[in-house]
Design a protein around this motif. Structure first.
Motif, PDB file in Angstrom:
ATOM      1  N   GLU A 130       0.356  -1.188  -0.372  1.00 33.08           N
ATOM      2  CA  GLU A 130       0.070  -0.009  -0.205  1.00 33.08           C
ATOM      3  C   GLU A 130       0.291   1.297  -0.439  1.00 33.08           C
ATOM      4  O   GLU A 130       0.490   2.342  -0.534  1.00 33.08           O
ATOM      5  CB  GLU A 130      -0.652  -0.171   0.952  1.00 33.08           C
ATOM      6  CG  GLU A 130      -1.872   0.819   1.500  1.00 33.08           C
ATOM      7  CD  GLU A 130      -1.468   2.370   1.817  1.00 33.08           C
ATOM      8  OE1 GLU A 130      -2.281   3.016   1.807  1.00 33.08           O
ATOM      9  OE2 GLU A 130      -0.306   1.751   2.853  1.00 33.08           O
ATOM     10  N   PHE A 131       2.166   1.175   0.351  1.00 30.40           N
ATOM     11  CA  PHE A 131       2.345   2.572   0.743  1.00 30.40           C
ATOM     12  C   PHE A 131       3.111   2.444  -0.814  1.00 30.40           C
ATOM     13  O   PHE A 131       3.718   3.884  -0.686  1.00 30.40           O
ATOM     14  CB  PHE A 131       3.446   2.043   1.698  1.00 30.40           C
ATOM     15  CG  PHE A 131       5.768   1.405   1.289  1.00 30.40           C
ATOM     16  CD1 PHE A 131       6.671   1.936   0.413  1.00 30.40           C
ATOM     17  CD2 PHE A 131       5.378  -0.391   1.412  1.00 30.40           C
ATOM     18  CE1 PHE A 131       7.291   0.928  -0.034  1.00 30.40           C
ATOM     19  CE2 PHE A 131       6.055  -0.871   0.780  1.00 30.40           C
ATOM     20  CZ  PHE A 131       6.799   0.056   0.127  1.00 30.40           C
ATOM     21  N   LEU A 132       4.010   1.770  -1.927  1.00 29.21           N
ATOM     22  CA  LEU A 132       3.915   2.122  -3.024  1.00 29.21           C
ATOM     23  C   LEU A 132       2.820   3.034  -3.392  1.00 29.21           C
ATOM     24  O   LEU A 132       3.230   4.253  -4.166  1.00 29.21           O
ATOM     25  CB  LEU A 132       4.197   0.776  -3.970  1.00 29.21           C
ATOM     26  CG  LEU A 132       5.252  -0.227  -3.664  1.00 29.21           C
ATOM     27  CD1 LEU A 132       5.745  -0.841  -4.271  1.00 29.21           C
ATOM     28  CD2 LEU A 132       6.684   0.783  -3.648  1.00 29.21           C
ATOM     29  N   GLY A 133       1.924   2.653  -3.395  1.00 29.17           N
ATOM     30  CA  GLY A 133       0.538   3.945  -3.849  1.00 29.17           C
ATOM     31  C   GLY A 133       0.562   5.184  -3.292  1.00 29.17           C
ATOM     32  O   GLY A 133       0.524   5.958  -4.092  1.00 29.17           O
ATOM     33  N   ARG A 134       0.766   5.072  -2.343  1.00 27.10           N
ATOM     34  CA  ARG A 134       0.446   6.221  -1.151  1.00 27.10           C
ATOM     35  C   ARG A 134       1.506   7.252  -1.465  1.00 27.10           C
ATOM     36  O   ARG A 134       1.210   8.787  -2.036  1.00 27.10           O
ATOM     37  CB  ARG A 134       0.524   5.513   0.327  1.00 27.10           C
ATOM     38  CG  ARG A 134       0.059   6.831   1.000  1.00 27.10           C
ATOM     39  CD  ARG A 134       0.024   6.794   2.878  1.00 27.10           C
ATOM     40  NE  ARG A 134       1.601   6.026   2.883  1.00 27.10           N
ATOM     41  CZ  ARG A 134       1.178   4.497   3.633  1.00 27.10           C
ATOM     42  NH1 ARG A 134       0.400   4.220   2.765  1.00 27.10           N
ATOM     43  NH2 ARG A 134       3.003   5.048   3.949  1.00 27.10           N
ATOM     44  N   LYS A 135       3.374   6.705  -1.728  1.00 24.56           N
ATOM     45  CA  LYS A 135       4.118   7.673  -2.002  1.00 24.56           C
ATOM     46  C   LYS A 135       4.079   8.033  -3.003  1.00 24.56           C
ATOM     47  O   LYS A 135       4.945   9.393  -3.861  1.00 24.56           O
ATOM     48  CB  LYS A 135       5.285   7.105  -1.057  1.00 24.56           C
ATOM     49  CG  LYS A 135       6.073   8.125  -0.465  1.00 24.56           C
ATOM     50  CD  LYS A 135       7.364   7.803  -0.047  1.00 24.56           C
ATOM     51  CE  LYS A 135       8.548   7.948   0.256  1.00 24.56           C
ATOM     52  NZ  LYS A 135       9.651   7.779   1.441  1.00 24.56           N
ATOM     53  N   TYR A 136       4.395   7.172  -4.206  1.00 23.56           N
ATOM     54  CA  TYR A 136       4.960   6.883  -5.586  1.00 23.56           C
ATOM     55  C   TYR A 136       3.553   6.799  -6.907  1.00 23.56           C
ATOM     56  O   TYR A 136       3.590   7.115  -7.733  1.00 23.56           O
ATOM     57  CB  TYR A 136       5.954   6.210  -5.892  1.00 23.56           C
ATOM     58  CG  TYR A 136       6.361   6.040  -4.911  1.00 23.56           C
ATOM     59  CD1 TYR A 136       7.716   7.049  -4.604  1.00 23.56           C
ATOM     60  CD2 TYR A 136       7.222   4.670  -4.545  1.00 23.56           C
ATOM     61  CE1 TYR A 136       8.725   7.138  -3.932  1.00 23.56           C
ATOM     62  CE2 TYR A 136       7.956   4.855  -2.560  1.00 23.56           C
ATOM     63  CZ  TYR A 136       8.890   5.848  -2.980  1.00 23.56           C
ATOM     64  OH  TYR A 136       9.858   6.095  -2.097  1.00 23.56           O
ATOM     65  N   GLY A 137       2.640   6.484  -6.221  1.00 24.11           N
ATOM     66  CA  GLY A 137       1.058   6.676  -6.534  1.00 24.11           C
ATOM     67  C   GLY A 137       0.949   7.814  -7.822  1.00 24.11           C
ATOM     68  O   GLY A 137       0.949   7.523  -9.367  1.00 24.11           O
ATOM     69  N   ARG A 138       1.208   8.623  -7.634  1.00 23.82           N
ATOM     70  CA  ARG A 138       0.836  10.303  -8.539  1.00 23.82           C
ATOM     71  C   ARG A 138       2.512  10.552  -9.336  1.00 23.82           C
ATOM     72  O   ARG A 138       1.934  11.426 -10.289  1.00 23.82           O
ATOM     73  CB  ARG A 138       0.455  11.237  -7.887  1.00 23.82           C
ATOM     74  CG  ARG A 138      -0.848  10.794  -7.280  1.00 23.82           C
ATOM     75  CD  ARG A 138      -1.065  12.501  -6.471  1.00 23.82           C
ATOM     76  NE  ARG A 138      -2.863  11.982  -5.353  1.00 23.82           N
ATOM     77  CZ  ARG A 138      -4.182  11.970  -6.668  1.00 23.82           C
ATOM     78  NH1 ARG A 138      -3.605  12.053  -8.115  1.00 23.82           N
ATOM     79  NH2 ARG A 138      -5.286  11.823  -5.974  1.00 23.82           N
ATOM     80  N   MET A 139       3.710   9.923  -8.925  1.00 23.43           N
ATOM     81  CA  MET A 139       4.761  10.764  -9.836  1.00 23.43           C
ATOM     82  C   MET A 139       5.703   9.797 -11.077  1.00 23.43           C
ATOM     83  O   MET A 139       5.972   9.579 -11.322  1.00 23.43           O
ATOM     84  CB  MET A 139       5.304  11.185  -8.799  1.00 23.43           C
ATOM     85  CG  MET A 139       5.837   9.946  -7.537  1.00 23.43           C
ATOM     86  SD  MET A 139       7.348   8.879  -8.305  1.00 23.43           S
ATOM     87  CE  MET A 139       8.526   9.790  -8.594  1.00 23.43           C
ATOM     88  N   ALA A 140       5.252   7.833 -10.435  1.00 19.91           N
ATOM     89  CA  ALA A 140       5.473   7.356 -11.341  1.00 19.91           C
ATOM     90  C   ALA A 140       5.195   6.990 -12.908  1.00 19.91           C
ATOM     91  O   ALA A 140       3.869   6.845 -12.868  1.00 19.91           O
ATOM     92  CB  ALA A 140       5.418   5.954 -10.469  1.00 19.91           C
ATOM     93  N   LYS A 141       5.740   7.317 -13.825  1.00 16.13           N
ATOM     94  CA  LYS A 141       5.655   7.390 -14.857  1.00 16.13           C
ATOM     95  C   LYS A 141       6.341   5.100 -15.148  1.00 16.13           C
ATOM     96  O   LYS A 141       5.504   5.049 -16.661  1.00 16.13           O
ATOM     97  CB  LYS A 141       6.314   8.082 -15.356  1.00 16.13           C
ATOM     98  CG  LYS A 141       5.725   9.125 -15.813  1.00 16.13           C
ATOM     99  CD  LYS A 141       6.196  10.004 -16.183  1.00 16.13           C
ATOM    100  CE  LYS A 141       5.359  11.558 -16.414  1.00 16.13           C
ATOM    101  NZ  LYS A 141       5.727  13.218 -17.616  1.00 16.13           N
ATOM    102  N   ARG A 142       7.029   4.914 -14.559  1.00 18.79           N
ATOM    103  CA  ARG A 142       7.542   3.939 -14.989  1.00 18.79           C
ATOM    104  C   ARG A 142       8.091   2.981 -13.483  1.00 18.79           C
ATOM    105  O   ARG A 142       8.836   3.270 -12.974  1.00 18.79           O
ATOM    106  CB  ARG A 142       9.074   3.776 -15.299  1.00 18.79           C
ATOM    107  CG  ARG A 142       9.506   2.523 -16.290  1.00 18.79           C
ATOM    108  CD  ARG A 142      10.964   2.588 -16.615  1.00 18.79           C
ATOM    109  NE  ARG A 142      11.625   1.537 -17.534  1.00 18.79           N
ATOM    110  CZ  ARG A 142      12.335   0.013 -15.963  1.00 18.79           C
ATOM    111  NH1 ARG A 142      12.003  -0.227 -15.061  1.00 18.79           N
ATOM    112  NH2 ARG A 142      12.446  -0.926 -16.830  1.00 18.79           N
TER     113      ARG A 142
ATOM    114  N   GLU B 218       5.120   3.160 -18.503  1.00 15.50           N
ATOM    115  CA  GLU B 218       5.615   1.663 -18.292  1.00 15.50           C
ATOM    116  C   GLU B 218       5.920   0.499 -17.653  1.00 15.50           C
ATOM    117  O   GLU B 218       5.284   0.893 -16.368  1.00 15.50           O
ATOM    118  CB  GLU B 218       7.461   2.102 -18.767  1.00 15.50           C
ATOM    119  CG  GLU B 218       7.303   2.919 -19.637  1.00 15.50           C
ATOM    120  CD  GLU B 218       9.158   2.781 -19.993  1.00 15.50           C
ATOM    121  OE1 GLU B 218       9.541   1.777 -20.114  1.00 15.50           O
ATOM    122  OE2 GLU B 218       9.413   3.892 -20.130  1.00 15.50           O
ATOM    123  N   LEU B 219       4.909  -0.648 -17.670  1.00 21.25           N
ATOM    124  CA  LEU B 219       4.715  -1.495 -15.965  1.00 21.25           C
ATOM    125  C   LEU B 219       5.324  -3.267 -16.193  1.00 21.25           C
ATOM    126  O   LEU B 219       5.373  -3.331 -17.610  1.00 21.25           O
ATOM    127  CB  LEU B 219       3.118  -1.493 -15.580  1.00 21.25           C
ATOM    128  CG  LEU B 219       2.953  -2.738 -14.790  1.00 21.25           C
ATOM    129  CD1 LEU B 219       3.015  -1.977 -13.482  1.00 21.25           C
ATOM    130  CD2 LEU B 219       1.199  -2.774 -14.879  1.00 21.25           C
TER     131      LEU B 219
END
Length: 237
Positions: free
Chosen positions: A23-35, A57-58
């Protein structure tokens, strides 16, 4: 957080043995991650991707994702790699991708039972793999790369004419085939196409029945291919 590597808009969480996206990945990086690279984990669910709405990219190679794979709508995603997972149902996956990732241009499914090449079974030949490519391109006509190969103009034309008839059907003994594949050596994949990887050296056992049909010996392969017979309109299997 331990295990997270961030470089600009690129986020990696590799080899952490997680069964779901933390859950912390989405909370911390969800809005900025493009890859986002989540390869070499134990993922069975992608529910935690809902906050990654700007992904382009995923990378999901070497996980445990199966036929129940569900992605959220990712309108900007152009690259998706699902190499070395547990996907055996091709058509349902392609229909789902067509709905949720409309901008997809590069897809790789190597090492799954749904992708009939020698990484799954050495008795799959180039014709098996090419029919698979026609079917995928029929479903996802915007692809520019499929697995390690660039999509050619000829493939697009063939997919338009014949792709719908290249549907793959899982045989009754697919579980045995899947078990056999699970014992194969672990293959490491890169998310980008590589011209140095030779996937064209395939072998298969073909039996020809004059005037009736063509059958492929699938004692090792995982799929039967169905297409229309050009000369008569009869279905062959």
């Amino acid at each position: 957080m331990s295990g997270v590597v961030v470089s600009g808009a690129q986020v990696s969480y590799i080899g952490q043995d997680c069964e779901e996206i933390p859950e912390f990945l989405g909370r911390k990086y969800g809005r900025m991650a493009k890859r986002l690279d989540l390869s070499f984990n134990l993922l069975r669910s992608l529910e935690g991707l809902k906050t990654f709405s700007y992904l382009e990219e995923l990378i999901l190679d070497n996980n445990l994702l199966g036929n129940d794979l569900l992605l959220p709508r990712l309108p900007h995603l152009h690259t998706l790699t699902l190499n070395k997972n547990q996907i055996s149902e091709l058509e349902s996956l392609l229909d789902h991708l067509a709905e949720v990732v409309p901008s997809l241009q590069y897809l790789s499914l190597l090492g799954n039972m749904a992708c009939p090449n020698e990484l799954v079974c050495k008795e799959n030949d180039e014709d098996d793999y090419q029919r698979y490519r026609y079917f995928v391109l029929h479903k996802l006509s915007n692809l520019k790369f499929l697995d390690t190969r660039k999509v050619t103009r000829k493939e697009r034309e063939e997919a338009l004419v014949r792709g719908a008839f290249m549907k793959v059907v899982k045989p009754k003994d697919a579980k045995a085939s899947s078990d056999a594949a699970s014992t194969s050596p672990v293959m490491h994949y890169t998310p980008l196409p590589s011209g140095s990887r030779d996937l064209t050296n395939h072998r298969a056992s073909i039996t020809v029945v004059p005037g009736l049909k063509i059958g492929v010996d699938l004692h090792c392969a995982s799929w039967s291919w169905y297409k229309l017979k050009p000369c008569s309109g009869n279905q062959v299997s």
